[in-house]
Structures are given as C-alpha cells and as structure tokens.
Design an enzyme around this catalytic site. Structure first.
Site, PDB file in Angstrom:
ATOM      1  N   HIS A 163       0.806  -1.231   0.000  1.00 13.24           N
ATOM      2  CA  HIS A 163       0.000   0.000   0.000  1.00 13.24           C
ATOM      3  C   HIS A 163       0.831   1.268   0.000  1.00 13.24           C
ATOM      4  O   HIS A 163       0.446   2.264  -0.595  1.00 13.24           O
ATOM      5  CB  HIS A 163      -0.988  -0.002   1.181  1.00 13.24           C
ATOM      6  N   ASP A 164       1.978   1.233   0.664  1.00 10.78           N
ATOM      7  CA  ASP A 164       2.775   2.457   0.811  1.00 10.78           C
ATOM      8  C   ASP A 164       4.046   2.469  -0.033  1.00 10.78           C
ATOM      9  O   ASP A 164       4.928   3.276   0.237  1.00 10.78           O
ATOM     10  CB  ASP A 164       3.162   2.635   2.289  1.00 10.78           C
TER      11      ASP A 164
ATOM     12  N   LYS B 218       5.835   5.592  -1.026  1.00 15.54           N
ATOM     13  CA  LYS B 218       6.634   6.422  -0.115  1.00 15.54           C
ATOM     14  C   LYS B 218       8.097   6.536  -0.567  1.00 15.54           C
ATOM     15  O   LYS B 218       8.821   7.393  -0.055  1.00 15.54           O
ATOM     16  CB  LYS B 218       6.539   5.899   1.326  1.00 15.54           C
TER      17      LYS B 218
ATOM     18  N   HIS C   8       2.393  10.079  -2.206  1.00 21.50           N
ATOM     19  CA  HIS C   8       2.797   8.659  -2.203  1.00 21.50           C
ATOM     20  C   HIS C   8       1.700   7.781  -2.797  1.00 21.50           C
ATOM     21  O   HIS C   8       1.980   6.721  -3.339  1.00 21.50           O
ATOM     22  CB  HIS C   8       3.226   8.200  -0.803  1.00 21.50           C
TER      23      HIS C   8
ATOM     24  N   HIS D 106      -5.959   4.090  -0.608  1.00 20.29           N
ATOM     25  CA  HIS D 106      -6.034   3.698   0.810  1.00 20.29           C
ATOM     26  C   HIS D 106      -6.179   4.888   1.753  1.00 20.29           C
ATOM     27  O   HIS D 106      -6.424   4.705   2.942  1.00 20.29           O
ATOM     28  CB  HIS D 106      -4.863   2.786   1.223  1.00 20.29           C
ATOM     29  N   HIS D 107      -6.021   6.133   1.243  1.00 19.65           N
ATOM     30  CA  HIS D 107      -6.276   7.312   2.093  1.00 19.65           C
ATOM     31  C   HIS D 107      -7.546   8.070   1.706  1.00 19.65           C
ATOM     32  O   HIS D 107      -7.765   9.192   2.155  1.00 19.65           O
ATOM     33  CB  HIS D 107      -5.071   8.258   2.089  1.00 19.65           C
TER      34      HIS D 107
ATOM     35  N   ASP E  77      -4.646  -0.297   7.981  1.00 17.50           N
ATOM     36  CA  ASP E  77      -3.459   0.567   8.028  1.00 17.50           C
ATOM     37  C   ASP E  77      -3.544   1.565   9.181  1.00 17.50           C
ATOM     38  O   ASP E  77      -2.574   1.769   9.908  1.00 17.50           O
ATOM     39  CB  ASP E  77      -3.329   1.308   6.691  1.00 17.50           C
TER      40      ASP E  77
HETATM   41  P1  C2E Z   1       1.234   6.199   8.601  1.00 20.39           P
HETATM   42  O1  C2E Z   1       2.121   6.577   9.747  1.00 20.39           O
HETATM   43  O2  C2E Z   1       1.336   4.789   8.114  1.00 20.39           O
HETATM   44  O3  C2E Z   1      -0.264   6.503   9.014  1.00 20.39           O
HETATM   45  C1  C2E Z   1      -1.336   6.045   8.236  1.00 20.39           C
HETATM   46  C2  C2E Z   1      -2.620   6.721   8.636  1.00 20.39           C
HETATM   47  O4  C2E Z   1      -2.944   6.387   9.993  1.00 20.39           O
HETATM   48  C3  C2E Z   1      -2.593   8.246   8.629  1.00 20.39           C
HETATM   49  O5  C2E Z   1      -2.807   8.740   7.329  1.00 20.39           O
HETATM   50  C4  C2E Z   1      -3.746   8.571   9.573  1.00 20.39           C
HETATM   51  O6  C2E Z   1      -4.981   8.418   8.908  1.00 20.39           O
HETATM   52  C5  C2E Z   1      -3.646   7.467  10.605  1.00 20.39           C
HETATM   53  N1  C2E Z   1      -2.874   7.926  11.772  1.00 20.39           N
HETATM   54  C6  C2E Z   1      -1.565   7.737  12.032  1.00 20.39           C
HETATM   55  N2  C2E Z   1      -1.237   8.267  13.226  1.00 20.39           N
HETATM   56  C7  C2E Z   1      -2.355   8.828  13.734  1.00 20.39           C
HETATM   57  C8  C2E Z   1      -2.667   9.511  14.963  1.00 20.39           C
HETATM   58  O7  C2E Z   1      -1.820   9.736  15.827  1.00 20.39           O
HETATM   59  N3  C2E Z   1      -3.977   9.921  15.143  1.00 20.39           N
HETATM   60  C9  C2E Z   1      -4.939   9.698  14.203  1.00 20.39           C
HETATM   61  N4  C2E Z   1      -6.188  10.122  14.447  1.00 20.39           N
HETATM   62  N5  C2E Z   1      -4.678   9.045  13.038  1.00 20.39           N
HETATM   63  C10 C2E Z   1      -3.414   8.619  12.804  1.00 20.39           C
HETATM   64  P2  C2E Z   1      -2.368  10.222   6.925  1.00 20.39           P
HETATM   65  O8  C2E Z   1      -2.704  11.180   8.000  1.00 20.39           O
HETATM   66  O9  C2E Z   1      -2.918  10.486   5.563  1.00 20.39           O
HETATM   67  O10 C2E Z   1      -0.802  10.141   6.854  1.00 20.39           O
HETATM   68  C11 C2E Z   1      -0.145   9.416   5.829  1.00 20.39           C
HETATM   69  C12 C2E Z   1       1.312   9.249   6.169  1.00 20.39           C
HETATM   70  O11 C2E Z   1       1.896  10.555   6.322  1.00 20.39           O
HETATM   71  C13 C2E Z   1       1.551   8.537   7.508  1.00 20.39           C
HETATM   72  O12 C2E Z   1       1.532   7.137   7.343  1.00 20.39           O
HETATM   73  C14 C2E Z   1       2.945   9.052   7.850  1.00 20.39           C
HETATM   74  O13 C2E Z   1       3.942   8.378   7.110  1.00 20.39           O
HETATM   75  C15 C2E Z   1       2.896  10.490   7.344  1.00 20.39           C
HETATM   76  N6  C2E Z   1       2.520  11.440   8.418  1.00 20.39           N
HETATM   77  C16 C2E Z   1       1.258  11.865   8.748  1.00 20.39           C
HETATM   78  N7  C2E Z   1       1.322  12.760   9.757  1.00 20.39           N
HETATM   79  C17 C2E Z   1       2.635  12.913  10.076  1.00 20.39           C
HETATM   80  C18 C2E Z   1       3.343  13.723  11.036  1.00 20.39           C
HETATM   81  O14 C2E Z   1       2.774  14.486  11.804  1.00 20.39           O
HETATM   82  N8  C2E Z   1       4.701  13.602  11.068  1.00 20.39           N
HETATM   83  C19 C2E Z   1       5.370  12.755  10.218  1.00 20.39           C
HETATM   84  N9  C2E Z   1       6.715  12.695  10.319  1.00 20.39           N
HETATM   85  N10 C2E Z   1       4.750  11.983   9.297  1.00 20.39           N
HETATM   86  C20 C2E Z   1       3.393  12.069   9.218  1.00 20.39           C
HETATM   87  C1  SIN Z   2       5.355   1.057   4.463  1.00 20.56           C
HETATM   88  O1  SIN Z   2       4.196   0.865   4.802  1.00 20.56           O
HETATM   89  O2  SIN Z   2       5.766   0.808   3.319  1.00 20.56           O
HETATM   90  C2  SIN Z   2       6.309   1.592   5.487  1.00 20.56           C
HETATM   91  C3  SIN Z   2       5.889   2.960   5.933  1.00 20.56           C
HETATM   92  C4  SIN Z   2       4.933   2.897   7.055  1.00 20.56           C
HETATM   93  O3  SIN Z   2       5.359   2.608   8.184  1.00 20.56           O
HETATM   94  O4  SIN Z   2       3.734   3.146   6.832  1.00 20.56           O
HETATM   95 FE    FE Z   3      -0.218   5.502   3.019  1.00 24.26          FE
HETATM   96 FE    FE Z   4       0.998   2.335   6.116  1.00 25.73          FE
END
Ligand code: C2E
Ligand code: SIN
Ligand code: FE
Ligand code: FE
Ligand code: SIN
Ligand code: SIN
Length: 390
Positions: free
Chosen positions: A251-252, A255, A280, A306-307, A335
C-alpha cells in the site's frame, strides 16, 4: 472430512491438488490449503504445520474440527505461535531431522526406545485428546526440509479416533513434497516483496517488514469475513484473499518518492510537507500502471485509494462511499489501526482501547462502517496476527 480410502484414487487426485496449490501465491493461505487438503484426504480431525527458520521449527498453522465446533459460528481457532528445535526429542523435530515419515498410533503410548516424546502441554491447554499423529517432512525436490506437516486423529466409522494406516504414509510423503515446492515459491514471492520494500529504504527495515505484514494479514482476514457475509463463493474468496494478502503489503510503496527529511521527520509535518507526503498514493499507483494481473490491479487500487475517506474528504481523488474500491476501504482500516497502535518517528503507540475508540468514532465518516464492524467482530484474530508479527 470424508474421503473414500481408496489409495489409487487418492494418488490420482494428488495431481490436481498439485496444480491447485501452484496457483496460490501467498504463503499463509497456501499453508491453510495444504493442511486442509491433507486432512480431507486422510479423514483427520486436526493437524498443524511447522515451518523451518534456521535450526528451529515454527508452529505456523493449525486446524482442529473438534475445537472449532465448540466456537460460536464464524469464529476462528486462536493459537499461539511457538518454536521447537530441530532435534530428535520431539515428533516434529525428529521428522525434520531425519527426513522421515512417522506414523504414531497413540502418542500416549510411544515406545520407550524412541528418542522423542509427545508434549502433553498442548492437550492440557486446549482440552483436547491427541491419539494418532502422522508426521511428514515438507521436502523440496533438492532434498531440503523446509518444514513439517502433522495430521492428527484419523476418524473411524463411528466418529471415534483411530490410527492412520500404513497406506497413508507414502501418500502424506508425496503431499509433503508437492506442498514443499509450492511453499518455497510462495516464500520467494513474499520475500521478494519485502526486499523491494527494503531496497527502497522506506524506513527502518524491521519495522517496515512487520508493519506491511500485519496490514496484509489484517486485510485478508477482514475480506474473508466480508466475503462470507456477502455470500461470495469460496473459490472467489480464496483467490481474492490471496491477492489481497500481498497487494495490501504494497500500500505504501509510493513512499519511495517522499524525501527522507519528510518521511523520517520526528515531529508534525507542515502543510507543505503533508502535501508532498500525499503524493505517495499517486506515485504508488503509477508503479502498477501496467496492470497485467489481478494482483497488479488490486495493488494499484490499494496504493491509490487507501487514504480516501468514506465521506469523500480523503485523498488523492476525494472518492466517496462505494466509489472507493472495497479492497482500499479494507486496507484503510487495517493501516490506520496499525499506525495508531505502532510507534512512529512522530508519535508514540496508542493502547488498543484508545486505537479502537478512534476507529469506532470515525466509523461512517473516515471509514466504511460495515468494514469497521467486521474489524471489531474479528478483533481476536487481529490480535493474534499482531502477536505473530512484532
Ligand atoms: P502512517 O504513519 O502509516 O499513518 C497512516 C494513517 O494512519 C494516517 O494517514 C492517519 O490516517 C492514521 N494515523 C496515524 N497516526 C495517527 C494519529 O496519531 N492519530 C490519528 N487520528 N490518526 C493517525 P495520513 O494522516 O494520511 O498520513 C499518511 C502518512 O503521512 C503517515 O503514514 C505518515 O507516514 C505520514 N505522516 C502523517 N502525519 C505525520 C506527522 O505528523 N509527522 C510525520 N513525520 N509523518 C506524518
Ligand atoms: C510502508 O508501509 O511501506 C512503510 C511505511 C509505514 O510505516 O507506513
Ligand atoms: Fe499511506
Ligand atoms: Fe501504512
Ligand atoms: C511434536 O513433537 O511433533 C510437536 C511437539 C510435541 O508434540 O512434542
Ligand atoms: C476484488 O476482486 O477486488 C474484491 C472485490 C471487490 O473489490 O468488489
């Protein structure tokens, strides 16, 4: 479980079994099928498969009709994984070490000269009575033992547990050989996907491998229940589940297009950084633009969508409700649950209670409420998967 005990017919059937196994791509689904097939042909109540990693055998798959029938309908047997050394002290270890089939009539009456003993802990914990055990190595054409299959408790005419016959031995050995080749191939597919993800150096390789494996396994379990609820036929469920197990892992992959400074940022992303992060999905779906196979098509749908959110406020396309492919709606729940309950460079893990509250609160807005309901219904299974991939 009922199959005519006619040796010739059984061997003839093995040919078509081999072909069927060769079409399954995912390792876990393949193991379930191998075990089911062996139990079906041998009319056995239970069984398990161990897979070799280095010098140990890992318990990877278990089926037990008696114990399953005690569960509420639709619930699956939950078992803990463990490993045993490859030595002559256990039955499975012995079969792997010597490459031999063992046909034990009653595990509580193993002769004193035998080096191996039956570990009665399993029966005690599960309140089950193991009697006969037929054990065969899973041996590849190059003579490598990649695991062990154990078939437990042959069923007699009155439904009582009886011993396996001598004629069952060559049969299970052949099945072990056929299965071993198929399993080797499935392991290669999964490790190739994991290597692709590692090569892209998305994150710390260990965390990434476990995360994608969990998301893949959660998703295929959710789909299986969805398929049963919708009366999808078994063959279709099996095919789709198999492809989804792998497609969800990818899915990712998009990235790889996101700069490390954003991907590994310890704190919150700025709006501008988040806009780049969102790409991504688009980049990821581009990787599968050829769309040769069902697996490619599904991987593309999932990587792109997936988003998306059920209420239409997600990205990249703002699809709404049923416009979002089912597979992407499923991966979305899997996810986010995994992201919430895992540590990230930008956040601490949440407890299950906190994570489930967020998922439930966002049911019908972020997520398809039907998928959330299924996820909560099968949460026992989700937790056992989580324990497997840490
Ligand atoms: P990911 O870390 O795999 O997170 C996937 C999805 O899980 C996020 O999509 C969001 O819908 C949910 N999620 C993750 N952590 C939290 C949380 O603490 N609270 C809530 N309510 N939901 C959460 P999203 O937001 O579209 O983000 C996609 C990707 O962007 C994330 O994948 C991560 O790689 C990055 N990302 C998002 N926010 C941040 C951030 O604040 N800092 C950093 N360094 N990366 C971020
Ligand atoms: C991945 O899913 O390919 C690794 C990045 C993540 O922790 O979401
Ligand atoms: Fe994603
Ligand atoms: Fe993921
Ligand atoms: C086996 O021996 O085959 C599995 C472990 C045990 O039952 O002792
Ligand atoms: C699939 O084949 O992709 C799953 C079924 C569906 O998306 O409707």
């Amino acid at each position: 479980m009922n199959y005519p005990h006619n040796s010739d017919e059984r061997f003839r059937h093995l040919v078509s079994v081999g072909l069927e196994l060769a079409s399954i791509k995912d390792e876990d689904i393949l193991l379930e099928k191998v075990l089911y097939t062996a139990r079906y042909f041998l009319n056995a109540d239970a069984g398990s498969i161990y897979i070799r990693e280095k010098d140990r055998l890992f318990f990877r798959c278990a089926q037990n009709d008696t114990l399953r029938k005690k569960l509420p309908p639709g619930k699956k047997l939950i078992y803990t994984t463990f490993s045993i050394p490859i030595d002559d002290k256990s039955i499975a270890g012995y079969a792997a070490l010597k490459g031999e089939v063992l046909n034990i009539k009653d595990v509580y009456k193993i002769e004193h000269l035998a080096p191996y003993r039956f570990n009665t802990d399993y029966d005690r914990v599960s309140e089950y009575r193991t009697k006969s055990v037929l054990t065969a190595p899973l041996m590849t054409s190059r003579g490598m033992v990649i695991g062990v299959i154990q078939i437990i408790n042959a069923i007699g005419h009155e439904g009582e547990f009886v011993s396996f016959s001598d004629a069952d031995e060559p049969f299970v050995r052949h099945l072990g050989n056929i299965a071993a080749s198929a399993i080797e191939r499935a392991q290669l597919i999964r490790s190739t996907i994991l290597r692709m993800i590692k090569m892209a150096e998305l994150r710390d390789p260990e965390e990434t491998g476990a995360h994608v494996n969990r998301v893949g396994a959660y998703s295929s379990e959710i789909y299986e229940t969805w398929g049963k609820n919708h009366n999808i036929n078994e063959g279709e469920i099996e095919r789709c589940k198999d492809a989804l197990r792998l497609a969800a892992m990818l899915h990712d992959v998009g990235k790889i297009s996101v700069p490390d400074t954003i991907l590994k940022k310890p704190g919150r992303l700025t709006d501008e950084e988040f806009e780049k992060m969102k790409n991504h999905t688009i980049y990821g779906s581009g990787i599968f633009s050829d769309c040769q196979s069902e697996l490619d098509r599904m991987s593309k749908d999932i990587a792109r969508h997936h988003h998306e959110r059920w209420d239409g406020k997600g990205y990249p396309d703002g699809l709404q409700g049923g416009e979002i492919p089912l597979t992407a709606r499923i991966v979305s729940v899997a996810d986010v649950y995994d992201a919430l309950s895992s540590e990230r460079s930008y956040k601490k893990p949440l407890s299950d209670e906190e994570a489930l509250k967020i998922i439930a609160d966002e049911s019908g807005s972020h997520f398809d409420d039907e998928i959330v309901k299924i996820f909560l219904d099968i949460f026992d299974t989700i937790k056992s998967i989580k324990a497997r991939y840490i």
